[in-house]
Design a protein around this motif. Structure first.
Motif, PDB file in Angstrom:
ATOM      1  N   ILE A  35     -17.935   6.180  52.630  1.00  0.00           N
ATOM      2  CA  ILE A  35     -18.664   5.192  51.845  1.00  0.00           C
ATOM      3  C   ILE A  35     -18.533   3.844  52.543  1.00  0.00           C
ATOM      4  CG2 ILE A  35     -18.738   3.961  49.645  1.00  0.00           C
ATOM      5  CD1 ILE A  35     -17.670   6.579  48.369  1.00  0.00           C
ATOM      6  N   ARG A  80     -25.603   4.461  46.546  1.00  0.00           N
ATOM      7  CA  ARG A  80     -24.848   4.665  45.309  1.00  0.00           C
ATOM      8  C   ARG A  80     -25.225   3.534  44.355  1.00  0.00           C
ATOM      9  NH1 ARG A  80     -19.143   6.751  45.882  1.00  0.00           N
ATOM     10  NH2 ARG A  80     -18.784   4.896  44.667  1.00  0.00           N
ATOM     11  N   THR A 112     -23.003   2.704  50.005  1.00  0.00           N
ATOM     12  CA  THR A 112     -23.811   3.791  50.556  1.00  0.00           C
ATOM     13  C   THR A 112     -22.910   4.871  51.139  1.00  0.00           C
ATOM     14  OG1 THR A 112     -25.508   2.161  51.165  1.00  0.00           O
ATOM     15  CG2 THR A 112     -25.634   4.321  52.242  1.00  0.00           C
TER      16      THR A 112
END
Length: 150
Positions: free
Chosen positions: A13, A102, A107
């Motif tokens: 992430i 997200r 992301t």
């Protein structure tokens, strides 16, 4: 060797929007800044990828030029290319980036090296040496740039 062993992937992430991250990937002149394999030397500006079928040229650290044939493209979400020596048919290894936004502004970034179709025996040693750790190094460098820009 099994086909499964010929696909290597890593993900994490990144605390940035997909558009910020994608711009660093789709602009070849930015790629040497985040290349975790330390294989990319430079790319001329003005080659930003916009669609499947685009070709961009990189100078790799061995002072050779390499064409990259874009075979997958979804703006802000997915890009993949097949590298080859200039003017030659790609030997069959693919680099792919996938970005999944997200809800919190971050992301999920997935980087994949797929050499299931690689036919050039001279490239097999290098292909086998590409691990999830080396892919993760690129993602980590990309994160540092994207999170600073965000």
């Amino acid at each position: 060797m099994t086909e499964q062993a010929r696909v290597v992937s890593a993900e994490r992430i990144i605390a940035a929007q997909p558009e910020v991250i994608f711009e660093l990937i789709a602009d070849p002149s930015q790629q040497p800044r985040w290349d975790g394999n330390d294989n990319l030397a430079e790319a001329a500006p003005g080659q930003r990828v916009h669609k499947t079928g685009d070709v961009f040229v990189m100078r790799i650290t061995k002072d050779q030029l390499r064409e990259n044939h874009v075979v997958e493209f979804d703006e802000g979400r997915r890009i993949a290319w097949l590298p080859s020596p200039v003017g030659e048919t790609p030997p069959g290894h693919l680099w792919r980036w996938e970005l999944e936004p997200r809800g919190d502004g971050s992301t999920i970034v997935r980087h994949t090296y797929d050499w299931t179709a690689l036919t050039d025996e001279k490239r097999m040693v290098r292909a086998r040496a590409t691990t999830a750790d080396s892919l993760r190094a690129s993602i980590d460098r990309l994160a540092a740039l994207a999170e600073t820009a965000a």
